[in-house]
Design a protein around this motif. Sequence first.
Motif, PDB file in Angstrom:
ATOM      1  N   LEU A 226     -40.387  -8.380 -29.152  1.00  0.00           N
ATOM      2  CA  LEU A 226     -41.032  -9.611 -28.696  1.00  0.00           C
ATOM      3  C   LEU A 226     -40.484 -10.025 -27.332  1.00  0.00           C
ATOM      4  CD1 LEU A 226     -42.848 -12.094 -29.153  1.00  0.00           C
ATOM      5  CD2 LEU A 226     -40.935 -13.148 -30.369  1.00  0.00           C
ATOM      6  N   SER A 229     -41.981  -7.878 -24.748  1.00  0.00           N
ATOM      7  CA  SER A 229     -43.369  -8.237 -24.423  1.00  0.00           C
ATOM      8  C   SER A 229     -43.424  -9.432 -23.477  1.00  0.00           C
ATOM      9  CB  SER A 229     -44.146  -8.545 -25.706  1.00  0.00           C
ATOM     10  OG  SER A 229     -43.737  -9.777 -26.277  1.00  0.00           O
ATOM     11  N   ARG A 230     -42.498 -10.366 -23.638  1.00  0.00           N
ATOM     12  CA  ARG A 230     -42.472 -11.521 -22.737  1.00  0.00           C
ATOM     13  C   ARG A 230     -42.096 -11.080 -21.322  1.00  0.00           C
ATOM     14  NH1 ARG A 230     -42.578 -16.505 -24.816  1.00  0.00           N
ATOM     15  NH2 ARG A 230     -41.159 -17.367 -23.275  1.00  0.00           N
ATOM     16  N   ALA A 241     -48.468  -5.878 -22.626  1.00  0.00           N
ATOM     17  CA  ALA A 241     -47.886  -6.856 -23.548  1.00  0.00           C
ATOM     18  C   ALA A 241     -48.742  -6.983 -24.806  1.00  0.00           C
ATOM     19  CB  ALA A 241     -47.743  -8.208 -22.862  1.00  0.00           C
ATOM     20  N   LEU A 245     -47.361  -6.324 -28.487  1.00  0.00           N
ATOM     21  CA  LEU A 245     -47.361  -7.428 -29.444  1.00  0.00           C
ATOM     22  C   LEU A 245     -48.171  -7.097 -30.695  1.00  0.00           C
ATOM     23  CD1 LEU A 245     -47.533 -10.363 -26.930  1.00  0.00           C
ATOM     24  CD2 LEU A 245     -45.832 -10.136 -28.744  1.00  0.00           C
ATOM     25  N   ARG A 246     -49.193  -6.292 -30.563  1.00  0.00           N
ATOM     26  CA  ARG A 246     -49.916  -5.857 -31.760  1.00  0.00           C
ATOM     27  C   ARG A 246     -49.019  -4.998 -32.645  1.00  0.00           C
ATOM     28  NH1 ARG A 246     -55.644  -5.129 -28.599  1.00  0.00           N
ATOM     29  NH2 ARG A 246     -56.555  -7.120 -29.289  1.00  0.00           N
ATOM     30  N   VAL A 248     -45.734  -5.397 -32.702  1.00  0.00           N
ATOM     31  CA  VAL A 248     -44.782  -6.359 -33.261  1.00  0.00           C
ATOM     32  C   VAL A 248     -45.410  -7.100 -34.438  1.00  0.00           C
ATOM     33  CG1 VAL A 248     -43.402  -8.413 -32.779  1.00  0.00           C
ATOM     34  CG2 VAL A 248     -43.605  -6.632 -31.049  1.00  0.00           C
ATOM     35  N   ARG A 249     -46.690  -7.430 -34.316  1.00  0.00           N
ATOM     36  CA  ARG A 249     -47.378  -8.127 -35.410  1.00  0.00           C
ATOM     37  C   ARG A 249     -47.390  -7.275 -36.679  1.00  0.00           C
ATOM     38  NH1 ARG A 249     -53.564  -9.485 -34.457  1.00  0.00           N
ATOM     39  NH2 ARG A 249     -53.563  -7.208 -34.569  1.00  0.00           N
ATOM     40  N   VAL A 258     -44.792 -14.764 -33.049  1.00  0.00           N
ATOM     41  CA  VAL A 258     -45.386 -13.492 -32.620  1.00  0.00           C
ATOM     42  C   VAL A 258     -46.882 -13.669 -32.391  1.00  0.00           C
ATOM     43  CG1 VAL A 258     -45.895 -11.121 -33.317  1.00  0.00           C
ATOM     44  CG2 VAL A 258     -43.627 -12.089 -33.749  1.00  0.00           C
ATOM     45  N   ARG A 259     -47.548 -14.356 -33.318  1.00  0.00           N
ATOM     46  CA  ARG A 259     -48.996 -14.572 -33.193  1.00  0.00           C
ATOM     47  C   ARG A 259     -49.315 -15.412 -31.948  1.00  0.00           C
ATOM     48  NH1 ARG A 259     -50.912 -13.883 -38.587  1.00  0.00           N
ATOM     49  NH2 ARG A 259     -53.025 -13.891 -37.733  1.00  0.00           N
ATOM     50  N   ASN A 261     -47.486 -15.658 -29.171  1.00  0.00           N
ATOM     51  CA  ASN A 261     -47.267 -14.851 -27.971  1.00  0.00           C
ATOM     52  C   ASN A 261     -48.391 -13.842 -27.768  1.00  0.00           C
ATOM     53  OD1 ASN A 261     -44.478 -15.078 -26.384  1.00  0.00           O
ATOM     54  ND2 ASN A 261     -44.127 -15.698 -28.503  1.00  0.00           N
ATOM     55  N   LEU A 262     -48.907 -13.291 -28.860  1.00  0.00           N
ATOM     56  CA  LEU A 262     -50.037 -12.371 -28.741  1.00  0.00           C
ATOM     57  C   LEU A 262     -51.255 -13.096 -28.180  1.00  0.00           C
ATOM     58  CD1 LEU A 262     -51.527  -9.735 -29.112  1.00  0.00           C
ATOM     59  CD2 LEU A 262     -51.770 -10.257 -31.557  1.00  0.00           C
TER      60      LEU A 262
END
Length: 422
Positions: A226, A229-230, A241, A245-246, A248-249, A258-259, A261-262
């Motif tokens: 995460l 991704s930031r 990113a 993030l997908r 990471v989800r 997480v959701r 940030n996505l």
Amino acid sequence: MPGRNASAPLTLDQRGYPLVDGQPLKLPPKERAVLGLLLRRRGQVVSKDEFAAAGWQGQEMSDESLARCVSQVRRALRPLGLQVETLYGLGYRLHDEAEAAPRGVEPSPASRGELQHLRQQLQQRTPAAVGLVMERARRLVAAEPAYGAARVVLADALAVAVNWGQLPTAEAVQEGLEALAEVSPDEPGVDAARGALLDMAWRFDAAAECFQRVQAMDGDNAEALLACSRHLLFTNQAGRAVQLLRRVRELAPHALHVRMNLARALVQSGQGEAAVEELRLAGEDHPGQLVLLAFTLAMQAMVAPRDELAAAATRLTDGLDTPPFVWTVASFVYARLGRREAALDIIDTALLCSATTAGEASLHAASLAALGEYDRAATLLERAAAERAGMLALVLRDPAHADWLPHHPRGRALLRTVFGEG
């Protein structure tokens, strides 16, 4: 110098230069002054003011500059069996490694339980939760100085606090990097925590090196990925990113932050409708979460502003204890709907409040830009840049600024200041 070992004596010559077995220890002038002071006061705490007087000779010394010097001194002393210990809020102390808290000592069951609780609290990502985690993580590190995982959580909390504008960037970054300097490089999450702090200090190239190690070594650590991704969002790589993030989800399907940030990455990559849908699904998993309700409202106003959002903003701010970030969202909603007076009333009230930091004030720049007040928006962003507010990097990448910032002279100057662009 070849052949150095822990038994080699470290002394100072008449000029104050450090010697190992009578041979000069090569260090730059400031690092040499820092080591000289530590050696003369061996076993005692040396304050930041004393370092400034000894190494900077009356010139201004930033916290980050001192932290870099101490880091170099640590590297030079490691082969000699010496350690520079950080004492939070007090300064530094030089002693033998044998005198330091041993690494690898198992923390108590109570400390492990406390750390697990702090990790859960930090996932809320609200200013109140972050402030609580920082306070308790500091106490945990003081009680268990060899507990590397606790130091990582403290560093993570400091980075999030800077991103909310809760702490001055330089001081928080220094505290976090000092905490991590005592942590084994094999500790899970340490590279991600260091990279997040470096991002807050706008040292994106150094952060990129940390995140390269994260993807190579911490590929199943959702929190570490995460943070990676930031970094991609800061460096304008929103498409990458989204992909990360997908992933990471999949690792943490129910983690609210997480959701969110996505969704932010989707908007930044031009996929606004997908972002709103992601937040709708997150709302089903986390009903009634204030931070999610506010964030969703902001995304809806950005992607597809419609009149009924004004009523939602009014309901969200209907209370005596409305957090500042909710008022920021309300001003943005009103601005996107063309309700100029309502938006400016919130902005002017926030800017008159003495407790509002330059970083927090910069969040209102999106509302001003939506009203066409580009010069006033630029002024808020410039004030945050002057204070080197770490959160400014993400603020400038806000899609609300994409249409005007690169085309405005002051906007281009801001992008150069923070990212070196233009």
